[in-house]
Design an enzyme around this catalytic site. Structure first.
Site, PDB file in Angstrom:
ATOM      1  N   ARG A  46      84.296  42.452  84.987  1.00  0.00           N
ATOM      2  CA  ARG A  46      83.603  41.281  85.549  1.00  0.00           C
ATOM      3  C   ARG A  46      84.510  40.569  86.547  1.00  0.00           C
ATOM      4  NH1 ARG A  46      83.867  36.938  82.826  1.00  0.00           N
ATOM      5  NH2 ARG A  46      83.337  37.821  80.794  1.00  0.00           N
ATOM      6  N   TYR A  98      63.988  30.979 103.260  1.00  0.00           N
ATOM      7  CA  TYR A  98      63.490  32.002 102.337  1.00  0.00           C
ATOM      8  C   TYR A  98      62.955  31.303 101.077  1.00  0.00           C
ATOM      9  CZ  TYR A  98      63.409  35.550  98.763  1.00  0.00           C
ATOM     10  OH  TYR A  98      63.004  36.338  97.724  1.00  0.00           O
ATOM     11  N   ASP A 170      73.367  31.743 105.791  1.00  0.00           N
ATOM     12  CA  ASP A 170      72.728  32.957 105.288  1.00  0.00           C
ATOM     13  C   ASP A 170      72.604  33.901 106.487  1.00  0.00           C
ATOM     14  OD1 ASP A 170      70.928  34.938 104.482  1.00  0.00           O
ATOM     15  OD2 ASP A 170      69.959  33.617 103.033  1.00  0.00           O
ATOM     16  N   LYS A 195      69.026  43.869 102.007  1.00  0.00           N
ATOM     17  CA  LYS A 195      68.297  44.037 103.252  1.00  0.00           C
ATOM     18  C   LYS A 195      69.055  44.974 104.203  1.00  0.00           C
ATOM     19  CE  LYS A 195      65.297  41.370 101.360  1.00  0.00           C
ATOM     20  NZ  LYS A 195      65.899  40.380 100.563  1.00  0.00           N
TER      21      LYS A 195
HETATM   22  C1  LIG Z   1      67.232  35.355 103.977  1.00  0.00           C
HETATM   23  C2  LIG Z   1      67.274  35.737 102.535  1.00  0.00           C
HETATM   24  N1  LIG Z   1      68.229  35.226 101.734  1.00  0.00           N
HETATM   25  C3  LIG Z   1      68.295  35.547 100.417  1.00  0.00           C
HETATM   26  C4  LIG Z   1      67.381  36.388  99.840  1.00  0.00           C
HETATM   27  C5  LIG Z   1      67.480  36.736  98.370  1.00  0.00           C
HETATM   28  O1  LIG Z   1      68.041  37.999  98.218  1.00  0.00           O
HETATM   29  P1  LIG Z   1      67.709  39.034  97.037  1.00  0.00           P
HETATM   30  O2  LIG Z   1      66.254  39.406  97.144  1.00  0.00           O
HETATM   31  O3  LIG Z   1      68.648  40.164  97.305  1.00  0.00           O
HETATM   32  O4  LIG Z   1      68.001  38.344  95.750  1.00  0.00           O
HETATM   33  C6  LIG Z   1      66.385  36.966 100.632  1.00  0.00           C
HETATM   34  C7  LIG Z   1      65.392  37.883 100.034  1.00  0.00           C
HETATM   35  O5  LIG Z   1      64.395  38.231 100.638  1.00  0.00           O
HETATM   36  C8  LIG Z   1      66.326  36.628 102.012  1.00  0.00           C
HETATM   37  O6  LIG Z   1      65.380  37.134 102.822  1.00  0.00           O
END
Ligand SMILES: Cc1ncc(COP(=O)(O)O)c(C=O)c1O
Length: 386
Positions: A46, A98, A170, A195
């Site tokens: 971990r 998001y 992000d 992604k």
């Molecule tokens: C811009 C963005 N940030 C964070 C996330 C969350 O990521 P995860 O689905 O890998 O938990 C997403 C998911 O679609 C996203 O599009």
């Protein structure tokens, strides 16, 4: 070395015993101590695990940060970052966000007394108005998902620094191949590595990169204490995906540009939201701070009746809820990714019932345009439009 070389070489000179070019999956949670008081550098998985460490070092290097942390999902990465904050703290956050991040802030962090205010983060006056003495950070998505709003990272980060706040970006949609927020003044970068970084719709992962010794140590403490870490197999899969990031991003960008240009002239389409198009309101900021464009864009139909038949008639493009993979996916944000955002807020920002989001894959662009063309034609016939 250029970023393409770093990407292709992730892990390939790290394995000293056999010289394996593909860094091995160390499927072990415990590591033997040579003697009392000694460690190989690995004790318990971990805290630190060999395959994950190679990924984390690569992430830090690619994002020009000091430390990387691989998490079990993008949401786990965000939750780990939010654990920096305490009861009574306040965050300023991008308005078109998001949906999962909004849900985490509004339904979970709020219960722990951490509040958030939402604003177009490119509007510095708007940010200033939301500033409170207990504000601790600005969280920026740029481009935003799904409306592709752009924030001038350098401008906001320098405002935040002057106020003693953290800037968190992000960077999921652009990846370090096209945009490196830490070089523009950000303190923390977060990715849904599920992604573009993974790129193949087959691994769920999140990454955090921090700048600065103190912040990196704090994040290491939280990462280990919370424990939402990425396993060795998924770490390996993510690195495998990242090796081809440069090639994929170039193709995603090429295809998305061509298709957005095609849709812009289609009579059924009212508006295309893509920062590569010169009419985008923040085209200049995007060009200043990023070396390219993401492979996703959104478009609004003139008539909501088009939506259902388009989603039913697309053949090559899958109606599915993700983005950033080699396969093209189309999403209906109002009922899928952004369903957790209250309707009045969605309408206010433009995530309405006529908006589709298109994550353009790396298939041949002619086949993708052909698929859209036949789906739009079939939809038009069904709704009986002239
Ligand atoms: C811009 C963005 N940030 C964070 C996330 C969350 O990521 P995860 O689905 O890998 O938990 C997403 C998911 O679609 C996203 O599009």
């Amino acid at each position: 070395m250029k970023i393409e070389s770093h990407l292709a070489q992730i892990g390939s000179i790290k394995e000293p015993v056999t010289g394996a070019v593909s860094f091995p999956i160390y499927q072990s949670t415990a590591f033997r101590h040579p003697q009392l008081g000694q460690s190989t550098g690995f004790d318990y998985a971990r805290t630190k695990s060999p395959t994950r460490s190679v990924l984390e070092e690569a992430a830090a290097k690619l994002e020009s940060g000091d430390a990387g942390f691989a998490c079990s999902s993008g949401m786990a990465a965000l939750q780990t970052i939010f654990a920096l904050f305490s009861q009574g703290d306040h965050l300023i956050v991008s308005l078109d966000l998001y949906g999962g991040t909004y849900r985490l802030l509004e339904r979970i962090m709020s219960r722990f007394g951490v509040t958030a205010s939402y604003v177009d983060t490119n509007d510095l006056d708007g940010i200033n108005e939301l500033y409170q003495p207990n504000t601790k950070a600005v969280l920026i998505e740029t481009p935003t998902n799904p409306l592709m709003m752009i924030t001038d990272i350098e401008r906001v980060a320098s405002w935040a620094k002057a106020k003693g706040l953290l800037t968190i970006v992000d960077n999921t949609l652009l990846t370090p191949f096209f945009q490196r927020p830490i070089e523009l003044g950000a303190d923390i970068v977060i990715h849904s590595a599920t992604k573009y970084l993974g790129g193949h719709n087959d691994v769920l992962a999140g990454l955090i990169v921090t700048k600065g010794k103190e912040l990196s140590e704090q994040m290491a403490f939280l990462h280990n204490s919370i424990g939402a870490v990425l396993g060795p197999q998924d770490s390996w899969l993510l690195m495998r995906g990242m090796k081809t990031l440069a090639l994929r991003m170039e193709r995603h960008q090429y295809n998305a540009t061509k298709i957005s240009e095609y849709l812009q002239t289609h009579p059924a389409v009212e508006e295309v939201y893509y920062p590569a198009l010169p009419h985008h309101p923040n085209y200049d900021i995007q060009n200043k701070q990023s070396s390219g464009n993401t492979g996703i864009f959104s478009f609004r139909l003139k008539d909501a009746r088009y939506i259902e038949p388009i989603l039913r008639h697309v053949k090559l493009i899958a109606f599915a809820e993700s983005l950033g993979g080699v396969e093209s996916l189309m999403t209906y944000p109002a009922v899928q990714t952004h369903a957790d955002i209250p309707e009045e807020i969605r309408r206010q920002i433009g995530v309405d019932d006529r908006l589709l989001r298109f994550s353009v894959g790396i298939e041949h662009v002619d086949d993708l345009i052909g698929d859209l063309e036949q789906a739009l034609a079939a939809a038009k016939q069904e709704i009986g439009e002239e």
